[in-house]
Design an enzyme around this catalytic site. Structure first.
Site, mmCIF file in Angstrom:
data_model
loop_
_atom_site.group_PDB
_atom_site.id
_atom_site.type_symbol
_atom_site.label_atom_id
_atom_site.label_comp_id
_atom_site.label_asym_id
_atom_site.label_seq_id
_atom_site.Cartn_x
_atom_site.Cartn_y
_atom_site.Cartn_z
ATOM 1 N N GLU A 121 -3.858 -8.762 4.262
ATOM 2 C CA GLU A 121 -3.969 -7.849 5.409
ATOM 3 C C GLU A 121 -4.751 -6.654 4.909
ATOM 4 O OE1 GLU A 121 -3.912 -4.845 7.422
ATOM 5 O OE2 GLU A 121 -1.734 -4.642 7.219
ATOM 6 N N PRO B 106 0.815 -1.219 0.000
ATOM 7 C CA PRO B 106 0.000 0.000 0.000
ATOM 8 C C PRO B 106 0.846 1.265 0.000
ATOM 9 C CG PRO B 106 0.196 -0.792 2.226
ATOM 10 C CD PRO B 106 0.990 -1.745 1.370
ATOM 11 N N TRP B 107 0.118 2.399 -0.010
ATOM 12 C CA TRP B 107 0.792 3.687 -0.112
ATOM 13 C C TRP B 107 1.042 4.358 1.241
ATOM 14 C CZ3 TRP B 107 -2.535 6.829 2.321
ATOM 15 C CH2 TRP B 107 -3.909 6.588 2.212
ATOM 16 N N CYS C 292 -4.161 1.359 9.087
ATOM 17 C CA CYS C 292 -5.292 0.442 9.268
ATOM 18 C C CYS C 292 -5.541 0.094 10.724
ATOM 19 C CB CYS C 292 -5.103 -0.827 8.443
ATOM 20 S SG CYS C 292 -3.513 -1.622 8.683
ATOM 21 N N LYS D 207 4.501 -5.483 -6.461
ATOM 22 C CA LYS D 207 3.925 -4.284 -7.060
ATOM 23 C C LYS D 207 3.630 -3.270 -5.951
ATOM 24 C CE LYS D 207 -0.256 -2.890 -7.942
ATOM 25 N NZ LYS D 207 -0.116 -1.411 -7.808
ATOM 26 N N PRO D 208 4.357 -2.145 -5.915
ATOM 27 C CA PRO D 208 4.024 -1.099 -4.953
ATOM 28 C C PRO D 208 2.810 -0.308 -5.420
ATOM 29 C CG PRO D 208 5.858 -0.393 -6.315
ATOM 30 C CD PRO D 208 5.524 -1.798 -6.739
ATOM 31 N N SER D 209 2.241 0.457 -4.518
ATOM 32 C CA SER D 209 1.115 1.306 -4.885
ATOM 33 C C SER D 209 1.490 2.247 -6.016
ATOM 34 C CB SER D 209 0.652 2.121 -3.677
ATOM 35 O OG SER D 209 -0.247 3.143 -4.078
#
Length: 496
Positions: free
Chosen positions: A262, A163-164, A296, A188-190
């Site tokens: 997650e 995620p970012w 989160c 794969k990044p955000s």
């Protein structure tokens, strides 16, 4: 160097970074020609650019990871550990650059980003050592005349999507256990924050064998879709929203892949009348507004006993009102950065407006400020109704909502009245009460008189719509390995 100089160096590194993937230990051009503009959320202006990957790029990365797999998997855990230790050293050696990149791209202060880097290198060191102590049942004759033992093997090629909000930390939580267990990786990044992950992969060049760690940038609808549906990927791991998790799960189901998800959270903070309010308020400010609430597990849903609610609101409003906003590129210290994008800020603002219409009272903030960047103020909502959107859905912004209760049973019912099950905390001096609540709260991490207190030795895992699979701890290594039972005949017993 000063923070200003470090951030200027980070910007120069970004300016010199040609849009490309990092595959097989080097930067590789995409098969497509499209690039994606990366934005500085503190100014709303262009920060850099990344390549928009294609399904063909995923094919290349997977093939590269597949070729690297046998050699990496055959290394002893100790040999892999030595390389991961060297990678951790390289992270520490380049800590200022990595923190500067993270600050510019996410919008957090340099000081906040710099705090994260030792956590990242420690994650690699922990997983490197833990992989050398993998546990299994003792070999023995569980069937008479036959010796059984367990082999713990890599799953294979893992696809990971990060995620970012914490690009480097979340990448480390995936890369470290996946590689320590002997797998190879396509990550794969955000699309919003790919830059620091590309530089991280480049730091591994010359340390990790080529093809062990590969990074493909691009949109989830293209790159993420191709990864989750790819026959050459044996398992998918994702940290992200519930919607992204569903899409990855659908692709994994089509190709019968293992999954590690997650997802989101809506962490209740249950406050009893005997809670230490000073400690609570300082913790809420740090873990509810830290990273602009884009966490989160953020402490943003307070369930407070009616006897102390007014005192808590007054103290929290005073403390939150003193938070400073700022643009990371300035190098100045601040506590409240911007949200990641204009679209995300609009989403947060819209949730607050709907909460007002549902009867919530705005104690602090609640209005989009004028000026550049994607800022939203520290906001406090009181009189939030149970069962409302604000009480049950993730905001992912600097908004703390406050509900009240009168009995312990009511507090527990409200706390568990969410579909998420990631994190929670209990605030009381009564240890017996705290123990009862930790047992009854349906969340993967429950703290007493603290919140978002992490250690690499302990797992981070969710229940319900927060997903499944464990980050951190030896449980993560379990998730990224497969077990094989081997049985051999032992022959006739010797005569006495």
């Amino acid at each position: 160097m000063t923070p200003e100089q470090i951030l200027a160096d980070a910007q120069r590194r970004i300016d010199g970074l040609a849009p490309a993937h990092h595959i097989g230990g080097t930067f590789v051009e995409s098969t497509g020609s499209e690039t994606i503009e990366v934005t500085n959320p503190g100014t709303g202006t262009r920060l850099g650019a990344a390549v928009s990957g294609t399904a063909a790029d995923v094919d290349t990365a997977v093939a590269t990871a597949r070729r690297a797999l046998p050699g990496w998997a055959r290394l002893t855990p100790g040999a892999r550990a030595e390389l991961l230790f060297r990678f951790a050293d390289a992270i520490d050696e380049h800590a200022e650059l990595l923190a500067g990149l993270e600050a510019l791209n996410v919008g957090k202060s340099y000081a906040y980003a710099a705090y994260e880097i030792p956590l990242i290198s420690d994650c690699f060191r922990f997983m490197a050592g833990a992989a050398r102590t993998a546990q299994a049942p003792a070999p023995g004759q569980y069937a008479e005349g036959h010796l059984s033992y367990i082999r713990r093997e890599p799953v294979g090629v893992i696809g990971a999507i990060t995620p970012w909000n914490f690009p480097l930390l979340m990448a480390a939580w995936k890369i470290a256990p996946i590689l320590a267990a002997g797998n190879t990786l396509v990550l794969k990044p955000s699309v919003l924050t790919p830059l620091s992950t590309l530089i991280l992969a480049d730091l591994a060049s010359g340390i990790l064998p080529d093809g062990v760690l590969n990074v493909v940038t691009g949109r989830g609808t293209t790159v993420g879709h191709a990864m989750s549906h790819h026959d050459g990927i044996d398992m998918m791991a994702l940290t992200g929203g519930v919607g992204s998790g569903r899409q990855v799960a659908e692709g994994a189901a089509a190709t019968v892949k293992r999954l590690h998800l997650e997802l989101g959270g809506k962490a209740p903070v249950v406050v009893f009348p005997d809670a230490d309010l000073d400690l609570l308020v300082s913790t809420l400010v740090a873990t509810g507004y830290g990273n602009a609430g884009q966490d989160c597990g953020a402490a943003t849903r307070v369930i407070c006993h009616e006897d102390v609610r007014d005192r808590l609101l007054e103290a929290l409003a005073t403390a939150a009102g003193e938070l400073r906003s700022g643009n990371a590129a300035s190098g100045e210290e601040f506590e409240l950065g911007p949200l990641i994008s204009a679209a995300h800020r609009d989403r947060v603002a819209a949730m607050v407006e709907r909460a007002r219409k549902d009867g919530a009272r705005v104690v602090l903030g609640g209005e989009v400020p004028e000026g550049p960047g994607f800022f939203y103020p520290a906001t406090i909502l009181a009189d939030v109704a149970s069962g409302s959107e604000m009480s049950r859905e993730e905001v992912f912004g600097p908004v703390i909502s406050v509900e009240t209760y009168s009995t312990d049973a009511e507090a527990l019912a409200k706390a568990n009245d969410v579909e998420y099950g990631l994190a929670a905390s209990v605030w009381t001096k009564d240890q017996a009460r705290a123990l009862r609540f930790t047992e009854d709260l349906a969340f993967g991490s429950v703290w007493v008189n603290t919140h978002l207190n992490f250690t690499n030795e302990m797992p981070w895992a969710g229940f319900g719509k927060s997903g499944y699979g464990r980050d951190n701890s030896t449980y993560a290594l379990d998730d990224y390995t497969r077990t094989k039972h081997v049985m051999l005949p032992v022959g006739e017993p010797l005569d006495a």
